[in-house]
Enzyme design. Structure first.
Site, PDB file in Angstrom:
ATOM      1  CG  ASN A   1      12.328   0.594   3.442  1.00 25.37           C
ATOM      2  OD1 ASN A   1      12.520  -0.342   3.002  1.00 25.37           O
ATOM      3  ND2 ASN A   1      11.574   1.733   2.968  1.00 25.37           N
TER       4      ASN A   1
ATOM      5  NE  ARG B   1       4.274  -2.643  -8.014  1.00 26.08           N
ATOM      6  CZ  ARG B   1       4.571  -1.857  -6.834  1.00 26.08           C
ATOM      7  NH1 ARG B   1       3.450  -0.792  -6.516  1.00 26.08           N
ATOM      8  NH2 ARG B   1       5.798  -1.796  -6.327  1.00 26.08           N
TER       9      ARG B   1
ATOM     10  CG  HIS C   1       1.198   1.546   0.419  1.00 29.95           C
ATOM     11  ND1 HIS C   1       0.617   1.625  -0.955  1.00 29.95           N
ATOM     12  CD2 HIS C   1       2.490   1.677  -0.046  1.00 29.95           C
ATOM     13  CE1 HIS C   1       1.283   1.837  -1.991  1.00 29.95           C
ATOM     14  NE2 HIS C   1       2.636   1.931  -1.623  1.00 29.95           N
TER      15      HIS C   1
ATOM     16  NE  ARG D   1       7.691   0.133   3.981  1.00 30.71           N
ATOM     17  CZ  ARG D   1       7.314   0.782   2.912  1.00 30.71           C
ATOM     18  NH1 ARG D   1       8.083   1.864   2.971  1.00 30.71           N
ATOM     19  NH2 ARG D   1       6.109   0.880   2.426  1.00 30.71           N
TER      20      ARG D   1
END
Ligand code: ADP
Length: 401
Positions: free
Chosen positions: A7, A240, A179, A90
């Site tokens: 990742n 966020r 996700h 990823r």
């Protein structure tokens, strides 16, 4: 086969080496501060931790440092680099080009590059990780697993925004969702765990971590999700803002003499739990402050719980009902108070949590009452495992489930 899962972020590289024959994580680690002062690797294998500080000017140096750690005679996990059968990467944004994981070739890299405008922070870093592996391990196949892919089955009525159609045609402006690897894994695993046929089950998945998203999964396919063209949309998150009237951006920009980019940066990094509570972006800190009576922490917590409830209600409506509700990721797996609060008031849908089963539940378990029409489950997510499984399927020519 041993699969390396990567990742790659703009200045970091997270990795896991998984032995797929034994279903065993052989090593995991993090290379930090790539391209900056003080680069280092923290590598864990065989119950030992290895920390090496070494300058890494780019991701190629970072991958090399990771391989050195993996090959360390004492604290490593490999005798030879050739033991790595494949690398699963990823990748954040696959846009509309990818609805499944795929073997990386020049065309795939070009497509990941073409999606940089949609994932400006992550896609370039993901590409750097891929290219570094190609350089350092030229004979090892690379597979891309996209965060957006699972959501590509959404119907247009769920993914379109109500702006003129030309912006979709010209700029690909639409909801993509993120996700996806987690929503795919936990929705499937929940059905397996409950002995239900996933092709005949309506599941709502709540991935609640630093970033949070919800998904409606009908008969194994995603039909709606809360994140949008970027991960900013949906419920409030660590930093966020989640949903709001876009006019807020213009209003703040005009009144505070800020640019749109500055306001959006604030919406991404200074908002959500952190911005409302003024305490922290971490749910545990917000919970502690709220329990001590901090009113803004209570408000932040209430906003999150209320936001999740609204999504669950709307997704149940979208699917004509719901059979299973899944909680996952840091908050979903650990936050029993949140689960209890979010599930209360849904008795009209046949949802009944069992307080005793829910309390302290931190692992795979059913937490609904025996007579609850809707099953509520906690399923720890495992995105690395899904990436490794997809990678294995692709390099061995098996169909991805
Ligand atoms: P990421 O999106 O970075 O992968 P995680 O899935 O690790 O995030 O989730 C991090 C969040 O999980 C943090 O807000 C953290 O406070 C929360 N969390 C972890 N443990 C608990 C707990 N026991 N109770 C409530 N929240 C928790």
């Amino acid at each position: 086969m041993k699969i390396l899962v990567l990742n790659a972020g703009s200045s970091s590289l997270k990795y896991q080496l998984i032995d797929m024959d034994k279903n065993d994580v052989l090593a995991k680690g993090l290379v930090e501060r790539i391209g900056q002062e003080g680069s280092k690797i923290t590598h864990k294998a065989n119950g030992q931790v290895l920390v090496i500080e070494k300058a890494c000017k780019d991701h190629t140096d970072g991958i090399q440092l990771m391989l050195d750690a993996l090959l360390d005679p004492e604290k490593g996990a490999l005798k030879s680099m050739d033991e790595i059968g494949a690398v699963g990467h990823r990748v954040l944004h696959g846009g509309e080009l990818f609805s499944a994981s795929c073997l990386i070739n020049e065309e795939v890299k070009a497509a990941i590059r073409a999606n940089i405008p949609l994932g400006p922070l992550h896609n370039p870093a993901n590409l750097q990780g891929i290219e570094a592996c190609e350089k350092v391990m030229p004979n090892t196949p690379n597979v891309a697993v996209f965060d957006t892919a699972f959501h590509q089955t959404m119907p247009a009525k769920a993914y379109m925004y109500g702006v003129p159609y030309k912006y979709y045609e010209e700029l690909h402006v639409r909801r993509y969702g993120f996700h996806g690897t987690s929503h795919r894994y936990v929705s499937k695993r929940a059905c397996e765990f409950l002995g239900l046929d996933r092709n005949n089950t309506r599941v709502i998945t709540c991935h609640l971590g630093n970033g949070s998203s919800m998904a409606a999964v009908m008969n194994g396919k995603c039909v709606d999700t809360s994140m949008g063209i970027t991960p900013l949309e949906g419920v409030i998150m660590g930093t966020r803002s989640g949903n709001m009237d876009p006019a807020v951006v213009q209003f703040i920009a005009n009144n505070k003499n800020m640019t749109v980019d500055q306001v959006l940066n604030m919406c991404n990094k200074e908002s959500g739990l952190l911005g409302i509570s003024g305490v922290s972006s971490d749910m545990r800190d917000v919970d502690t402050a709220a329990d001590e009576g901090n009113e803004r922490a209570i408000l932040a917590r209430d906003m999150l719980h209320y936001g999740i409830k609204k999504y669950i209600g709307s997704y149940a409506a979208a699917m004509g009902g719901v059979d299973v509700i899944v909680f996952t990721a840091g908050i979903g797996e650990n936050g029993d108070d949140l689960r209890a609060s979010v599930m209360s008031g849904f008795e009209f849908l046949g949802v009944k949590i069992d307080p005793a089963k829910n309390k302290g539940c931190r692992s795979e378990a059913v937490i609904s009452a025996d007579d609850s029409k809707v099953k509520i489950v906690v399923i720890p997510t495992n995105e690395e495992l899904v990436i490794a499984q997809d990678t294995l399927c692709i390099v061995t020519g098996k169909a991805i489930d």
